[in-house]
Design a protein around this motif. Structure first.
Motif, mmCIF file in Angstrom:
data_model
loop_
_atom_site.group_PDB
_atom_site.id
_atom_site.type_symbol
_atom_site.label_atom_id
_atom_site.label_comp_id
_atom_site.label_asym_id
_atom_site.label_seq_id
_atom_site.Cartn_x
_atom_site.Cartn_y
_atom_site.Cartn_z
ATOM 1 N N TYR A 1 97.273 2.477 -46.562
ATOM 2 C CA TYR A 1 98.114 2.083 -47.685
ATOM 3 C C TYR A 1 99.347 1.338 -47.170
ATOM 4 C CZ TYR A 1 95.269 5.359 -50.311
ATOM 5 O OH TYR A 1 94.227 6.008 -50.871
ATOM 6 N N ALA A 2 99.763 0.346 -47.945
ATOM 7 C CA ALA A 2 100.940 -0.440 -47.560
ATOM 8 C C ALA A 2 102.195 0.409 -47.601
ATOM 9 C CB ALA A 2 101.102 -1.629 -48.506
ATOM 10 N N GLN A 3 103.026 0.199 -46.612
ATOM 11 C CA GLN A 3 104.310 0.891 -46.543
ATOM 12 C C GLN A 3 105.423 -0.134 -46.784
ATOM 13 O OE1 GLN A 3 104.690 4.393 -45.683
ATOM 14 N NE2 GLN A 3 102.501 4.323 -46.170
ATOM 15 N N TRP A 4 106.336 0.170 -47.670
ATOM 16 C CA TRP A 4 107.397 -0.763 -48.029
ATOM 17 C C TRP A 4 108.762 -0.113 -47.850
ATOM 18 C CZ3 TRP A 4 105.600 -5.510 -48.855
ATOM 19 C CH2 TRP A 4 104.277 -5.648 -49.300
ATOM 20 N N ARG A 5 109.753 -0.946 -47.546
ATOM 21 C CA ARG A 5 111.137 -0.463 -47.453
ATOM 22 C C ARG A 5 112.018 -1.392 -48.283
ATOM 23 N NH1 ARG A 5 114.703 0.686 -41.936
ATOM 24 N NH2 ARG A 5 116.337 1.923 -42.973
#
Length: 265
Positions: free
Chosen positions: A1-5
């Motif tokens: 799953y994509a990880q975003w900040r």
């Protein structure tokens, strides 16, 4: 799953001009940008649109546009040392940045920018050379701000360029009642008959290590220019004319045997 900040953006502007932007991750604080430089102005800080109140940029937590607030300098010369996070060694002689209304050089040595000002390194005779666009006159004000530390005598003395004698000597020795490291400032008003009158160049002569922070000169003489009067290739004379004045040709010999003088072309 994509990880975003997630992050937000601080936009720094001077009027309608974008000076820089800063991306800040949510949960972290902005650090700001290097202070911009504007001729004959001092940066007071940053404001929000429509406000004159300086804010703390590091306290912002969302995307915001901030605007530079300036204070105009009523001076004919101004130098402010740029601040750096770490010492930046530069070989002299070389013009220092951030001088307006002329130039400032660190002569006879190496100098470096520091967090507290500009330092000329090494022993022996060291001095800063201030080159003005306008000449000094009686009543001109020279303000020098500096920083020094240690227990020995310190100073930045005024000298006519090329002279070994002080026109004004400012020195101090930190004592038990003074902190070992502190800022110092003096204002020198050029008196009548001073050898500085009419000069566009002067020295700030160093007495031990001193960090130069600002130099400001006010109330200079109006700008002058030279008119040269000639008859063919022969020079009949010259005249110094101040700004907003007109040449008079007083004292120029316009007599020539067998001719009637018609004017100047």
């Amino acid at each position: 799953y994509a990880q975003w900040r997630e992050y937000f953006v601080i936009t720094y502007k001077d009027g309608d001009d974008v000076l820089d932007t800063e991306d800040v991750f949510v949960g972290e604080a902005p650090v700001g940008i290097a202070d911009p430089v504007k001729a004959m102005n001092i940066l007071q800080g940053w404001t929000l649109a429509g406000s004159d109140e300086v804010i703390d940029v590091t306290a912002l937590t969302a995307s915001t546009t901030v605007y530079a607030k300036w204070e105009a300098i009523d001076a004919c010369f101004y130098f402010s040392a740029k601040s750096v996070d770490a010492d930046e060694a530069i070989t002299a002689p070389s013009n220092l940045d951030n001088a307006f209304g002329g130039t400032l050089e660190a002569t006879d040595g190496t100098f470096k920018y520091t967090t507290t000002g500009v330092l000329i390194e090494g022993g022996g005779s060291k001095y800063f050379t201030v080159n003005l666009n306008y000449a000094l006159q009686e009543g001109s004000k020279i303000t020098v701000k500096m920083y020094a530390g240690g227990t020995s005598e310190r100073g930045l003395n005024l000298r006519v360029a090329g002279s070994s004698s002080n026109v004004y000597q400012y020195k101090w020795t930190p004592s038990a009642t003074e902190p070992a490291q502190m800022e110092y400032e003096y204002e020198y008003v050029v008196p009548a008959n001073s050898p500085l009158i009419g000069k566009k160049v002067f020295y700030l002569y160093r007495n031990n290590n001193v960090y130069l922070q600002t130099v400001m000169v006010k109330d200079c003489a109006p700008q002058d220019y030279t008119v040269t009067y000639k008859d063919g290739e022969a020079t009949l004379g010259t005249e110094q004319v101040f700004e907003n004045a007109h040449p008079t040709a007083d004292g120029i010999n316009t007599h020539k045997k067998g001719y009637e003088f018609q004017g100047w072309a």
